[in-house]
Structures are given as structure tokens and as C-alpha cells.
Scaffold this active site. Structure first.
Site, PDB file in Angstrom:
ATOM      1  N   LYS A 219     -10.834   6.778  -8.799  1.00  0.00           N
ATOM      2  CA  LYS A 219      -9.399   6.738  -9.093  1.00  0.00           C
ATOM      3  C   LYS A 219      -8.959   5.347  -9.547  1.00  0.00           C
ATOM      4  CE  LYS A 219      -5.874   6.197  -5.729  1.00  0.00           C
ATOM      5  NZ  LYS A 219      -5.076   5.077  -6.104  1.00  0.00           N
ATOM      6  N   ASN A 220      -9.330   4.325  -8.765  1.00  0.00           N
ATOM      7  CA  ASN A 220      -8.766   3.008  -9.057  1.00  0.00           C
ATOM      8  C   ASN A 220      -9.386   2.351 -10.290  1.00  0.00           C
ATOM      9  OD1 ASN A 220      -6.926   3.361  -7.059  1.00  0.00           O
ATOM     10  ND2 ASN A 220      -7.978   2.097  -5.540  1.00  0.00           N
TER      11      ASN A 220
ATOM     12  N   CYS B 204       1.677   3.944  -2.412  1.00  0.00           N
ATOM     13  CA  CYS B 204       1.721   4.138  -0.960  1.00  0.00           C
ATOM     14  C   CYS B 204       2.558   3.040  -0.304  1.00  0.00           C
ATOM     15  CB  CYS B 204       0.305   4.118  -0.392  1.00  0.00           C
ATOM     16  SG  CYS B 204      -0.736   5.444  -1.017  1.00  0.00           S
TER      17      CYS B 204
ATOM     18  N   ARG C 193       5.061  -4.751  -1.170  1.00  0.00           N
ATOM     19  CA  ARG C 193       3.988  -4.771  -2.183  1.00  0.00           C
ATOM     20  C   ARG C 193       4.479  -5.555  -3.398  1.00  0.00           C
ATOM     21  NH1 ARG C 193       0.672   0.871  -2.617  1.00  0.00           N
ATOM     22  NH2 ARG C 193      -0.710  -0.528  -3.770  1.00  0.00           N
TER      23      ARG C 193
ATOM     24  N   ASP D 223      -9.019   0.681   1.915  1.00  0.00           N
ATOM     25  CA  ASP D 223      -8.780   2.092   1.585  1.00  0.00           C
ATOM     26  C   ASP D 223      -9.641   3.043   2.416  1.00  0.00           C
ATOM     27  OD1 ASP D 223      -6.930   1.167  -0.195  1.00  0.00           O
ATOM     28  OD2 ASP D 223      -8.214   1.346  -1.953  1.00  0.00           O
TER      29      ASP D 223
ATOM     30  N   ARG E   6      -3.061  13.046  -5.061  1.00  0.00           N
ATOM     31  CA  ARG E   6      -3.017  11.889  -5.970  1.00  0.00           C
ATOM     32  C   ARG E   6      -4.408  11.299  -6.176  1.00  0.00           C
ATOM     33  NH1 ARG E   6      -0.052   7.317  -3.769  1.00  0.00           N
ATOM     34  NH2 ARG E   6      -1.161   6.411  -5.513  1.00  0.00           N
TER      35      ARG E   6
HETATM   36  N1  EPU Z   1      -0.170  -9.247  -3.292  1.00  0.00           N
HETATM   37  C1  EPU Z   1       0.757 -10.264  -3.426  1.00  0.00           C
HETATM   38  N2  EPU Z   1       1.274 -10.502  -4.678  1.00  0.00           N
HETATM   39  C2  EPU Z   1       0.890  -9.799  -5.765  1.00  0.00           C
HETATM   40  C3  EPU Z   1      -0.060  -8.758  -5.620  1.00  0.00           C
HETATM   41  C4  EPU Z   1      -0.573  -8.506  -4.368  1.00  0.00           C
HETATM   42  O1  EPU Z   1       1.119 -10.921  -2.453  1.00  0.00           O
HETATM   43  O2  EPU Z   1       1.397 -10.079  -6.860  1.00  0.00           O
HETATM   44  C5  EPU Z   1      -0.748  -8.976  -1.963  1.00  0.00           C
HETATM   45  C6  EPU Z   1      -0.409  -7.578  -1.457  1.00  0.00           C
HETATM   46  O3  EPU Z   1       0.834  -7.538  -0.813  1.00  0.00           O
HETATM   47  C7  EPU Z   1      -1.580  -7.292  -0.543  1.00  0.00           C
HETATM   48  C8  EPU Z   1      -2.748  -8.026  -1.208  1.00  0.00           C
HETATM   49  O4  EPU Z   1      -2.160  -8.990  -2.089  1.00  0.00           O
HETATM   50  O5  EPU Z   1      -1.346  -7.848   0.725  1.00  0.00           O
HETATM   51  C9  EPU Z   1      -3.701  -7.159  -2.001  1.00  0.00           C
HETATM   52  O6  EPU Z   1      -2.972  -6.375  -2.953  1.00  0.00           O
HETATM   53  P1  EPU Z   1      -3.625  -5.876  -4.334  1.00  0.00           P
HETATM   54  O7  EPU Z   1      -2.820  -6.426  -5.443  1.00  0.00           O
HETATM   55  O8  EPU Z   1      -5.086  -6.159  -4.298  1.00  0.00           O
HETATM   56  O9  EPU Z   1      -3.402  -4.301  -4.246  1.00  0.00           O
HETATM   57  P2  EPU Z   1      -2.997  -3.329  -5.421  1.00  0.00           P
HETATM   58  O10 EPU Z   1      -3.599  -3.777  -6.688  1.00  0.00           O
HETATM   59  O11 EPU Z   1      -1.554  -3.049  -5.378  1.00  0.00           O
HETATM   60  C10 EPU Z   1      -5.123  -1.852  -5.207  1.00  0.00           C
HETATM   61  C11 EPU Z   1      -5.424  -0.399  -4.970  1.00  0.00           C
HETATM   62  C12 EPU Z   1      -5.107  -0.046  -3.533  1.00  0.00           C
HETATM   63  C13 EPU Z   1      -5.915  -0.940  -2.591  1.00  0.00           C
HETATM   64  C14 EPU Z   1      -5.690  -2.418  -2.937  1.00  0.00           C
HETATM   65  C15 EPU Z   1      -6.579  -3.356  -2.147  1.00  0.00           C
HETATM   66  C16 EPU Z   1      -5.010   0.567  -7.122  1.00  0.00           C
HETATM   67  C17 EPU Z   1      -4.151   1.409  -7.980  1.00  0.00           C
HETATM   68  N3  EPU Z   1      -4.603   0.397  -5.873  1.00  0.00           N
HETATM   69  O12 EPU Z   1      -3.748  -2.001  -4.939  1.00  0.00           O
HETATM   70  O13 EPU Z   1      -5.577   1.300  -3.383  1.00  0.00           O
HETATM   71  O14 EPU Z   1      -5.523  -0.727  -1.257  1.00  0.00           O
HETATM   72  O15 EPU Z   1      -5.935  -2.646  -4.337  1.00  0.00           O
HETATM   73  O16 EPU Z   1      -7.914  -3.048  -2.357  1.00  0.00           O
HETATM   74  O17 EPU Z   1      -6.060   0.085  -7.552  1.00  0.00           O
HETATM   75  C18 EPU Z   1      -5.619   3.462  -2.497  1.00  0.00           C
HETATM   76  O18 EPU Z   1      -6.429   3.763  -3.379  1.00  0.00           O
HETATM   77  O19 EPU Z   1      -5.375   4.191  -1.499  1.00  0.00           O
HETATM   78  C19 EPU Z   1      -4.905   2.177  -2.583  1.00  0.00           C
HETATM   79  C20 EPU Z   1      -3.806   1.945  -1.930  1.00  0.00           C
END
Ligand code: EPU
Length: 428
Positions: free
Chosen positions: A22-23, A117, A122, A305, A397
Site C-alpha cells: 500500500k505505502n 489515520c 500529523r 504499522d 483502505r
Molecule cells: N512528522 C513531523 N513533521 C512532518 C512529517 C512527519 O513532525 O512534516 C512526524 C510525525 O508526526 C510522526 C513522524 O514524523 O511522528 C513520522 O511521520 P511520517 O511522515 O514518517 O509518516 P507519514 O508519512 O505520514 C507513513 C505511512 C504510515 C506510517 C508512517 C511511519 C503512508 C501513506 N503512511 O506516514 O502508515 O505509520 O509513515 O512509518 O506511507 C499505515 O500504513 O497504517 C500508516 C499509518
């Protein structure tokens, strides 16, 4: 609306084939917008997040042809809009990738703030910082994130937190920028490497994906390609955890065992026998799980995850386990649901203390988010009696054919309609 009804207690036996990640898919699809020619994407998971993204791409002007159940051809040549509305994004996290992809293609993007989620705050400050460093002007207008650039120029960006989303978005915006972009403290997840491989197969020049420093030398054109998405490590881990909680002997096929290392290590510590093959893993579990402490971390650490699924396994362990969430502020909302089934879990901030119980009991529960929903399925499979899980749209999803796949392993799980009784009650 639908719900899952699970009669627990069946050990899992047989083979399950894992779908595309998915990701990785949700990053690679927006990346197609950067191509000057049609692209064929294979091993796409049939999940609602992918459907939502494909619809959004159609609204932007991309032409999409379904080749078969897991393959689409996308022609982005007529993309003429840079606006991704709230309705098009449908609360998805990955909608933010349209910011990087459209900036890279059109130097202009207006995208509804990403949803996804609910894990507490976020933010996307690191994405914005990256776009600004590349030369974009970022504003929030009428609740939309707006990005404009005359031109994008390579630069050096140090991420203050290791962020999957920011790493991907900056790669997307930088791939056609002038000169060299260096992302330091980049995320190293397998889906980052998959995106880089995809972009490189179109003619991009990206080095270092999978390490903490990614170097992107901008190119003028990206050509069409045919690309197959990697297997979903979290879907695989979910079936593996289910076989440990409900016991059994399963072969999980179409996986990359290297991507599963941290999960395999913990399942072995918990008492499972795990055998690795080239593209499959076999998981055997015959006894009660052992206690184990886990801290989630960015890759190659234990994936956040998988946290709800592994905590569910540990809720049945012999002894007390400590699970620490090292990525998100708040990812324990599912615990309340699990305690309805008899789990003994105390949460204090980012730490859950799990005192294993001998068995879980069925209860009506909710999928409060995607992986929380997966955890409820695992709990239901291991529990005594009939568990009903509502709000399963979260599960759809990210998990393809979850009922069919678990049923083929011998689970008693059904998808049934939920009838809204409120209007009848009002009439009465
Ligand atoms: N963060 C910041 N600022 C930013 C971006 C992130 O402070 O600009 C913080 C977040 O608050 C968090 C940490 O950095 O504490 C990591 O966030 P990240 O940006 O890595 O997460 P994401 O890209 O929003 C993706 C996956 C998530 C998975 C996370 C961590 C996708 C679409 N989503 O989210 O997947 O938990 O990386 O590995 O790729 C899932 O598949 O169930 C899911 C939630």
C-alpha cells in the site's frame, strides 16, 4: 455499511499470497504524473486507498486503463489541473504526495490538507520546509495547501524528524528540479527504495535511497516504464502475527523476507518457528506466546504499522510485555477495544504495559483505524466466541481481500451488511 463477523478459535493453516505494498503504491501512483509518457504499474493492491488515488488522478486529467486485476496503464500526458479537492482526497494521508508530484510537473499545486489515520498531531512542516528549500512559495488559502514556483532548484535539506512522507514528497518535487538535491536524515523504508527504483526506471537520477542520505540529480524528462510494486511488508506481518495469536502453520508467499527482518526477530522471541525462503516465509506456532518488549522505530526498526497487531499477540502472552511507540504521539486508541475483549493493557503516554491473559473473549468492537482494525481481526481469530468488528472501511483502505485470504487459511470470518436501525426506531 458492513461489518466483519468472526467465529474465533480456528488455528490458521495453508498459504496466503501477499499483495503489492500500500505505502509504495500510494507514492508511485502520484509519481506517474511526472512522466512524459504512459506508465504501466503492476502488482497494485486492490484496496480503497488505491481506488481513491486513481480517481483523483483521473480528475486531474490522467487517462487510466485497467489491464487486469493488479495492473493499470496510466497516461498522464493530458494532466491539466493542479487542484486536489477535499472530496478527491477523501481524507487520505497520501493525497499530500500530489503536492510534490504536481509541483514537480506543473510548478503549481493546490491540495486539501492530508487526512489519514488519527494518531494525534500529523504535521507536514518537513514537507513544506523541503518544498520551500527547492524554491516553492507555500501558503494556506481557503483551507488548501498552495504551492507555486517559478523554477525548482536543487538544494540540501536536513529533515528534523525521519519522515516517510516528507522524504517521498521532496523526492517527487526534486526529481525534475535543476541541479542536485540532497536529503539528509531521510527515511529508509522499503517503499522509499521502491519509489526511487520506479523513478530511476523512468530515467531519474536518484542515489542512496534506503540510506539516510538521498541524492537526486534533476533530469529534464521522465519516460514511460513498466514497473511492479514490492510486496506489502505490513500485510505479510499481519498474517504472520495472526498465525502466532491464533496458532497454526502458514506459508506467506510473494514477500521479500529482508523487509520482514524486524518482525521475524520478534515473532521468534515470542516463540514462533519462522522459516525463510527466497520469496516466502513459513510461520508455525503451537503454544502460548512468550512475553516480549518492543519499541517501534523508523526502518530498519520495528514498524509502527505492526504495533497494534503485535500488541494483540502479546495480550495473550505468558507474562508482562512493554510496547513503546517511538514514531507517533498517540497510537494506542485500539487498546480500549481490546480491553472490551478481556485484554489487560495499561497505557501511559507512549508506553503500553501488557499483562498477558490466557484467552480473549468475543465482543462487539470497532476498527478505530487501519492497523487497529487488523489488530481486531487478529483478536477475533484468537478469541473464544463470535466477535463483530464495525467501521471496517478503515481495514478496506489497506488490506486486499482480507476475508477471502483469512478464510483460505481456515478462519471463520464473514463480511455482512450492517442495517441502520435508527430510522425504524424513529418511526416507532
Ligand atoms: N512528522 C513531523 N513533521 C512532518 C512529517 C512527519 O513532525 O512534516 C512526524 C510525525 O508526526 C510522526 C513522524 O514524523 O511522528 C513520522 O511521520 P511520517 O511522515 O514518517 O509518516 P507519514 O508519512 O505520514 C507513513 C505511512 C504510515 C506510517 C508512517 C511511519 C503512508 C501513506 N503512511 O506516514 O502508515 O505509520 O509513515 O512509518 O506511507 C499505515 O500504513 O497504517 C500508516 C499509518
Amino acid at each position: 455499511m458492513e461489518k466483519f463477523v468472526i467465529n474465533g478459535g480456528n488455528a490458521l493453516k495453508g498459504e496466503v499470497r501477499i499483495s503489492g505494498a500500500k505505502n509504495a503504491a500510494v507514492a508511485i501512483l502520484p509519481a506517474v504524473l511526472l512522466s512524459d509518457e504512459p506508465c504501466v504499474i503492476e502488482n497494485l493492491p486492490n484496496i480503497s486507498d488505491v481506488t481513491t488515488l486513481l480517481k483523483a488522478m483521473q480528475c486531474l486529467g490522467a487517462q487510466i486503463k485497467t489491464i487486469n486485476k493488479t495492473t493499470v496503464e496510466i497516461d498522464p500526458r493530458h494532466v491539466n489541473s493542479f487542484v486536489v479537492s477535499k472530496k478527491m482526497a477523501e481524507g487520505m494521508r497520501a493525497s499530500s504526495y500530489f503536492l510534490g508530484a504536481l509541483l514537480g510537473r506543473l510548478k503549481r499545486a493546490r491540495v486539501s490538507p492530508p487526512g489519514g489515520c488519527d494518531f494525534g498531531v500529523r504535521p507536514i512542516d518537513q514537507h513544506i520546509k523541503g518544498f520551500e528549500a527547492l524554491g516553492a512559495r507555500m501558503t494556506i488559502e481557503n483551507g488548501m495547501v498552495d504551492a507555486k514556483a517559478q523554477q525548482l532548484s536543487g538544494c540540501s535539506i536536513y529533515l528534523d524528524v525521519v519522515s516517510v512522507g516528507a522524504t517521498i514528497n521532496i523526492m517527487l518535487a526534486a526529481v525534475k528540479a535543476n541541479g542536485l538535491t540532497v536529503i539528509e536524515n531521510a527515511a529508509r523504508e522499503p517503499h522509499i527504495v521502491d519509489l526511487a527504483n520506479f523513478l530511476n526506471s523512468m530515467g531519474a537520477n536518484i542515489m542512496g535511497a534506503g540510506t539516510g542520505v538521498i541524492k537526486i540529480r534533476g533530469v529534464k524528462h521522465l519516460s514511460g516504464t513498466t514497473y511492479s510494486i514490492i510486496p506489502d511488508q505490513i500485510e505479510a506481518g499481519t498474517y504472520m502475527a495472526a498465525a502466532v495469536a491464533a496458532r497454526g502453520d502458514i506459508l506467506v508467499t510473494n514477500v521479500t523476507p529482508k523487509h520482514l527482518e524486524s518482525i521475524i526477530a520478534k515473532l521468534i522471541e515470542i516463540g514462533a518457528k519462522v522459516t525463510e525462503y527466497d520469496e516466502a516465509v513459513r510461520v508455525q506456532m503451537t503454544r502460548r506466546p512468550k512475553k516480549c518488549n518492543i519499541k517501534t522505530m523508523p526502518h530498519p526498526g520495528f514498524p509502527t504499522d505492526m504495533q497494534p497487531q503485535i500488541a494483540t499477540v502479546l495480550s495473550l502472552a505468558d507474562g508482562t510485555s512493554i510496547v513503546t511507540e517511538g514514531v507517533w504521539d498517540s497510537r494506542f486508541r485500539y487498546v480500549e477495544q481490546l480491553t472490551l475483549m478481556g485484554a489487560d493493557i495499561q497505557v501511559d503516554g507512549k508506553t503500553a504495559v501488557i499483562t498477558g491473559v490466557k484467552s480473549l473473549n468475543s465482543a462487539p468492537v470497532r476498527a478505530v483505524d487501519l492497523r487497529a482494525g487488523a489488530a481486531m481481526i487478529i483478536a477475533g481469530l484468537a478469541a473464544n466466541g463470535t466477535t463483530e468488528i464495525e467501521e471496517i472501511d478503515h481495514i478496506d483502505r489497506g488490506y486486499e481481500n482480507v476475508v477471502e485470504k483469512f478464510s483460505a487459511l481456515g478462519a471463520d470470518i464473514k463480511r455482512v451488511p450492517v442495517f441502520d436501525t435508527a430510522p425504524m426506531l424513529k418511526q416507532a
